[in-house]
Write a protein that holds these residues in place. Structure first.
Motif, PDB file in Angstrom:
ATOM      1  N   HIS A  90       0.842  -1.197   0.000  1.00 33.52           N
ATOM      2  CA  HIS A  90       0.000   0.000   0.000  1.00 33.52           C
ATOM      3  C   HIS A  90       0.878   1.248   0.000  1.00 33.52           C
ATOM      4  N   SER A  91       0.630   2.114  -0.945  1.00 32.55           N
ATOM      5  CA  SER A  91       1.541   3.242  -1.163  1.00 32.55           C
ATOM      6  C   SER A  91       1.648   4.159   0.043  1.00 32.55           C
ATOM      7  N   TYR A  92       0.541   4.537   0.667  1.00 34.26           N
ATOM      8  CA  TYR A  92       0.599   5.581   1.686  1.00 34.26           C
ATOM      9  C   TYR A  92       1.144   5.099   3.020  1.00 34.26           C
ATOM     10  N   THR A  93       0.876   3.858   3.412  1.00 32.74           N
ATOM     11  CA  THR A  93       1.427   3.396   4.686  1.00 32.74           C
ATOM     12  C   THR A  93       2.924   3.147   4.602  1.00 32.74           C
ATOM     13  N   THR A  94       3.448   2.945   3.421  1.00 36.63           N
ATOM     14  CA  THR A  94       4.873   2.660   3.255  1.00 36.63           C
ATOM     15  C   THR A  94       5.663   3.840   2.684  1.00 36.63           C
ATOM     16  N   LEU A  95       4.978   4.867   2.195  1.00 36.40           N
ATOM     17  CA  LEU A  95       5.634   5.963   1.473  1.00 36.40           C
ATOM     18  C   LEU A  95       6.677   6.672   2.320  1.00 36.40           C
ATOM     19  N   ASN A  96       6.360   6.968   3.582  1.00 44.00           N
ATOM     20  CA  ASN A  96       7.303   7.735   4.390  1.00 44.00           C
ATOM     21  C   ASN A  96       8.573   6.943   4.688  1.00 44.00           C
ATOM     22  N   TYR A  97       8.461   5.616   4.760  1.00 33.92           N
ATOM     23  CA  TYR A  97       9.671   4.804   4.909  1.00 33.92           C
ATOM     24  C   TYR A  97      10.487   4.858   3.622  1.00 33.92           C
ATOM     25  N   THR A  98       9.829   4.626   2.507  1.00 34.22           N
ATOM     26  CA  THR A  98      10.514   4.595   1.216  1.00 34.22           C
ATOM     27  C   THR A  98      11.230   5.914   0.930  1.00 34.22           C
ATOM     28  N   ASP A  99      10.561   7.025   1.227  1.00 31.93           N
ATOM     29  CA  ASP A  99      11.109   8.331   0.850  1.00 31.93           C
ATOM     30  C   ASP A  99      12.119   8.897   1.843  1.00 31.93           C
ATOM     31  N   TYR A 100      12.028   8.514   3.133  1.00 29.97           N
ATOM     32  CA  TYR A 100      12.800   9.257   4.122  1.00 29.97           C
ATOM     33  C   TYR A 100      13.755   8.441   4.978  1.00 29.97           C
ATOM     34  N   ALA A 101      13.628   7.112   5.009  1.00 29.67           N
ATOM     35  CA  ALA A 101      14.574   6.326   5.809  1.00 29.67           C
ATOM     36  C   ALA A 101      16.014   6.544   5.335  1.00 29.67           C
ATOM     37  N   LYS A 102      16.169   6.777   4.037  1.00 28.74           N
ATOM     38  CA  LYS A 102      17.514   6.968   3.477  1.00 28.74           C
ATOM     39  C   LYS A 102      18.217   8.201   4.042  1.00 28.74           C
ATOM     40  N   TYR A 103      17.441   9.154   4.580  1.00 35.97           N
ATOM     41  CA  TYR A 103      18.066  10.357   5.128  1.00 35.97           C
ATOM     42  C   TYR A 103      18.878  10.065   6.381  1.00 35.97           C
ATOM     43  N   LEU A 104      18.611   8.940   7.056  1.00 33.52           N
ATOM     44  CA  LEU A 104      19.455   8.590   8.201  1.00 33.52           C
ATOM     45  C   LEU A 104      20.900   8.408   7.750  1.00 33.52           C
ATOM     46  N   GLY A 105      21.096   7.789   6.596  1.00 33.02           N
ATOM     47  CA  GLY A 105      22.433   7.643   6.052  1.00 33.02           C
ATOM     48  C   GLY A 105      23.034   8.985   5.653  1.00 33.02           C
ATOM     49  N   THR A 106      22.216   9.832   5.031  1.00 30.55           N
ATOM     50  CA  THR A 106      22.687  11.162   4.644  1.00 30.55           C
ATOM     51  C   THR A 106      23.172  11.940   5.858  1.00 30.55           C
ATOM     52  N   MET A 107      22.424  11.861   6.959  1.00 30.71           N
ATOM     53  CA  MET A 107      22.795  12.606   8.169  1.00 30.71           C
ATOM     54  C   MET A 107      24.050  12.033   8.806  1.00 30.71           C
ATOM     55  N   THR A 108      24.193  10.719   8.761  1.00 32.71           N
ATOM     56  CA  THR A 108      25.395  10.097   9.313  1.00 32.71           C
ATOM     57  C   THR A 108      26.630  10.549   8.542  1.00 32.71           C
ATOM     58  N   LEU A 109      26.537  10.591   7.218  1.00 30.56           N
ATOM     59  CA  LEU A 109      27.642  11.087   6.406  1.00 30.56           C
ATOM     60  C   LEU A 109      27.892  12.571   6.654  1.00 30.56           C
ATOM     61  N   THR A 110      26.827  13.334   6.820  1.00 23.31           N
ATOM     62  CA  THR A 110      26.963  14.761   7.102  1.00 23.31           C
ATOM     63  C   THR A 110      27.737  14.974   8.394  1.00 23.31           C
ATOM     64  N   LEU A 111      27.401  14.211   9.414  1.00 22.96           N
ATOM     65  CA  LEU A 111      28.090  14.334  10.701  1.00 22.96           C
ATOM     66  C   LEU A 111      29.584  14.080  10.535  1.00 22.96           C
ATOM     67  N   ASP A 112      29.928  13.096   9.755  1.00 25.48           N
ATOM     68  CA  ASP A 112      31.342  12.787   9.513  1.00 25.48           C
ATOM     69  C   ASP A 112      32.021  13.884   8.703  1.00 25.48           C
ATOM     70  N   ARG A 113      31.322  14.388   7.693  1.00 21.86           N
ATOM     71  CA  ARG A 113      31.946  15.342   6.762  1.00 21.86           C
ATOM     72  C   ARG A 113      32.181  16.704   7.383  1.00 21.86           C
ATOM     73  N   ILE A 114      31.357  17.092   8.347  1.00 17.09           N
ATOM     74  CA  ILE A 114      31.566  18.407   8.964  1.00 17.09           C
ATOM     75  C   ILE A 114      32.524  18.328  10.145  1.00 17.09           C
ATOM     76  N   SER A 115      32.903  17.125  10.560  1.00 14.63           N
ATOM     77  CA  SER A 115      33.708  16.972  11.779  1.00 14.63           C
ATOM     78  C   SER A 115      35.097  17.578  11.639  1.00 14.63           C
ATOM     79  N   ASN A 116      35.655  17.588  10.423  1.00 18.10           N
ATOM     80  CA  ASN A 116      37.015  18.097  10.233  1.00 18.10           C
ATOM     81  C   ASN A 116      37.067  19.471   9.565  1.00 18.10           C
ATOM     82  N   VAL A 117      35.923  20.104   9.398  1.00 18.39           N
ATOM     83  CA  VAL A 117      35.884  21.432   8.785  1.00 18.39           C
ATOM     84  C   VAL A 117      36.292  22.485   9.813  1.00 18.39           C
TER      85      VAL A 117
END
Length: 490
Positions: free
Chosen positions: A99-126
Motif C-alpha cells: 500500500h503506497s501511503y502506509t509505506t511511502l514515508n519509509y521509502t522516501d525518508y529512511a535513506k536520510y538517516l544515512g545522509t545525516m550520518t555522512l553529514t556528521l562525519d563530513r563536517i567533523s574536520n571542517v
C-alpha cells in the motif's frame, strides 16, 4: 520574520575536461566539499533539515501524506472524501506492504538517516568556530534522532546504517533491522547528544533548538512509557527561559499574522516562491466561502461526524472545525447534506484549521505549518504525572485545565474525576479535541491501549492486533534477502 528556508541542494563533483572516465553528478565529493563553515552550513541545511519540511508534496510533514495525516487517517479523527485505493485502506485498516501511503514515508525518508550520518562525519574536520561546529553537530544529532523516532513510531525498529557501510557503497552489505534495545538506545542517545550545542530558543524561526529536542524526547519517553523521564522533559519546557505559552485564542495559532507565536515549538517554514503547504487545498470543500476566492479547494479531508459530536457545546475550537455553513452556491452544508454526498464512512466536519493566505493565487499557502506546540506538552505532562504516581494531582488537573479554559470550557474540579482511569480518558479526549489533524491521535490511542478496539468499534473488520505498526515496504523485504524481516501480521 527571519526564517530558515529549506532548500534541498545537490552538491556535485566537478568534472575534469581531460578525464574521460564517467563522473557522478548526484553525489558529494568529500575531497573538496565541505571545506569551510559556509559549506558545512549548506550541507546541514540540505541534508539534515531537508526531510522536516512541508513543501507541497515533499517532506515528512507534507499535508498530502505526512506522518501526521497518515497516522490520523488510521483513527477515528480523520477521513478523506477521495474514496480510492490510497485512502480507503487507511480508514478501514486494510493496508498491506504494497500500500503506497502506509509505506511511502519509509521509502522516501529512511535513506536520510544515512545522509545525516555522512553529514556528521563530513563536517567533523571542517575548520570553523567551536560554537558553530557544536551547533551544526547538535542539529545533525537531533535530525537523526527525530527522524529515527518518527520511523520507529510507525514501523518499529529499522536498519540503522553505519558510517563504515556508507563509506563503502559498492560493497553489498544488507544491514538487518536493529533490535528493540538498539533502536531505542540510538534514538535516546541522538536526542540527548543534540542538547549539548543547541540554543534554548532559536533566533531563526524554523531552526532546531533545545525546545524542539526536549519535545521530541518527551514524545519518545511517552512512547516507551518512561513516565518519569517524560515528566522531566515536560517540566524543562515549562521553564521561563523557553518562553512558551498558550495563545489566548485557538484560531490565532494558525494564522499568517501570528507566525512564530509563543505556542509554537516547531513549524515548517513556508514562503511564496520557496515552500508552500497545501492544507486548505486538501481540506476545504469547493463551495466553502473564503475571502480569497483564488484558494484551491479539493474537498478532501474531514473530521468524522461521530468524533465531531464528542465536542462540548461552546468549545472555541469549533470556530475552525466547521460543522455547518452556507456555501458560495447557496447550499447548506451540515451533517445531513454531507452524508448524502459522501456516505457515513467518508463524511465529516470541515477541518479549516488555518487562516487564509491573502496572496494565494491557487495551490498553496505561505502560512507556516505547525508541527509541535505547547498545548501538546501541557497535556502530555499532565498525563505523565498521573501515570507516574498513579494518582490524580491538582497540578495535573491544572495543566489539563489550562487547555480547556483556553477553549472557553469550564475547568474540571476534583469532583469531576472518578479516578486515574477516568482522568486519563479525559486527557485522551482533550488531546483529540485540541490536536486534531496534528498527528498525535494514533500514538495516543496506542499508548492508551485503544487503537485497535477503536478501529473495530468503527467497523474495521480487517484490522489485527499487530496493526499498531505499519508494514515495511515489500520492496525493502525483497531486497533484504531474508535479513530484513517484516513486521508480524503482514
Amino acid at each position: 520574520m527571519k526564517k530558515l528556508l529549506y532548500t534541498v541542494m545537490c552538491c556535485c563533483a566537478l568534472a575534469s575536461c581531460t578525464n574521460l572516465d564517467s563522473e557522478r553528478y548526484d553525489a558529494i565529493n568529500p575531497d573538496f566539499f565541505p571545506t569551510n563553515e559556509k559549506d558545512a552550513e549548506a550541507l546541514v541545511v540540505g541534508g539534515v533539515y531537508a526531510p522536516f519540511r512541508s513543501a507541497e508534496y515533499s517532506g515528512v510533514f507534507s499535508t498530502a501524506h505526512s506522518f501526521q495525516v497518515i497516522g490520523d487517517m488510521s483513527t477515528d479523527i480523520a477521513v478523506c472524501c477521495w474514496v480510492n485505493d490510497s485512502w480507503i485502506p487507511l480508514t478501514t485498516h486494510n493496508w498491506t506492504p504494497n500500500h503506497s501511503y502506509t509505506t511511502l514515508n519509509y521509502t522516501d525518508y529512511a535513506k536520510y538517516l544515512g545522509t545525516m550520518t555522512l553529514t556528521l562525519d563530513r563536517i567533523s574536520n571542517v575548520e570553523m568556530s567551536d560554537e558553530k561546529k557544536a551547533l551544526l553537530v547538535s542539529e545533525t544529532h537531533l535530525g537523526r534522532g527525530w527522524l529515527a523516532f518518527l520511523l520507529y513510531d510507525f514501523y518499529g525498529p529499522i536498519p540503522i546504517p553505519t558510517l563504515e557501510d556508507l563509506q563503502n557503497p559498492l560493497d553489498e552489505v544488507i544491514e538487518p533491522r536493529a533490535t528493540q534495545e538498539e533502536m531505542t538506545k540510538f534514538i535516546e542517545t541522538e536526542l540527548t547528544e543534540s542538547l549539548k550545542g543547541l540554543p534554548t530558543r532559536t533566533t531563526q524561526f524554523g531552526r532546531f533548538d533545545k525546545g524542539l529536542a526536549y519535545t521530541v524526547l518527551m514524545k519518545f519517553y511517552m512512547h516507551e512509557k518512561n513516565w518519569a523521564k517524560a515528566e522531566e522533559c515536560g517540566r524543562e519546557l515549562l521553564k521561563a527561559e523557553y518562553g512558551y505559552g498558550l495563545m489566548s485564542n485557538y484560531a490565532d495559532i494558525f494564522t499568517l499574522e501570528n507566525e512564530g507565536n509563543k505556542e509554537i515549538i516547531f513549524a515548517c517554514t513556508e514562503e511564496r516562491g520557496t515552500n508552500l503547504q497545501l492544507w486548505h487545498d486538501h481540506a476545504l470543500p469547493g463551495n466553502y466561502p473564503t475571502q480569497n476566492t483564488a484558494i484551491q479547494k479539493w474537498d478532501g479531508y474531514k473530521v468524522p461526524w461521530p468524533f465531531y459530536r464528542t465536542f462540548e457545546k461552546g468549545d472555541d475550537r469549533l470556530t475552525v472545525l466547521v460543522g455547518e455553513y452556507v456555501g458560495t452556491d447557496g447550499v447548506l452544508f451540515n451533517e445531513e447534506s454531507d452524508i448524502q454526498k459522501h456516505g457515513n464512512l467518508y463524511s465529516g466536519a470541515v477541518p479549516v484549521k488555518y487562516g487564509e493566505d491573502p496572496e494565494s493565487t491557487g495551490d498553496g499557502s505561505q502560512i507556516d505549518l505547525v508541527v509541535y506546540r505547547y498545548a501538546d506538552v501541557l497535556t502530555l505532562l499532565s498525563e505523565a504525572i498521573v501515570r507516574k504516581g498513579n494518582a490524580v494531582t491538582s497540578e495535573a488537573l491544572d495543566l489539563l485545565n489550562q487547555v480547556r479554559v483556553r477553549a472557553k470550557l469550564n475547568p474540571y474540579v476534583m469532583g469531576d474525576v472518578k479516578g486515574v482511569d477516568d482522568f486519563l480518558q479525559k486527557v485522551l479526549d482533550e488531546r483529540g479535541h485540541e490536536l486534531w489533524f496534528e498527528g498525535v491521535r494514533r500514538s495516543d490511542l496506542i499508548r492508551h491501549g485503544q487503537f485497535i478496539q477503536n478501529a473495530r468499534d468503527r467497523g474495521c473488520t480487517t484490522t489485527k492486533d499487530e496493526f499498531v505498526l505499519f508494514p515495511l515496504p515489500q520492496a525493502v523485504i525483497n531486497e533484504g534477502k531474508g535479513k530484513i524481516i517484516q513486521n508480524p501480521g503482514y
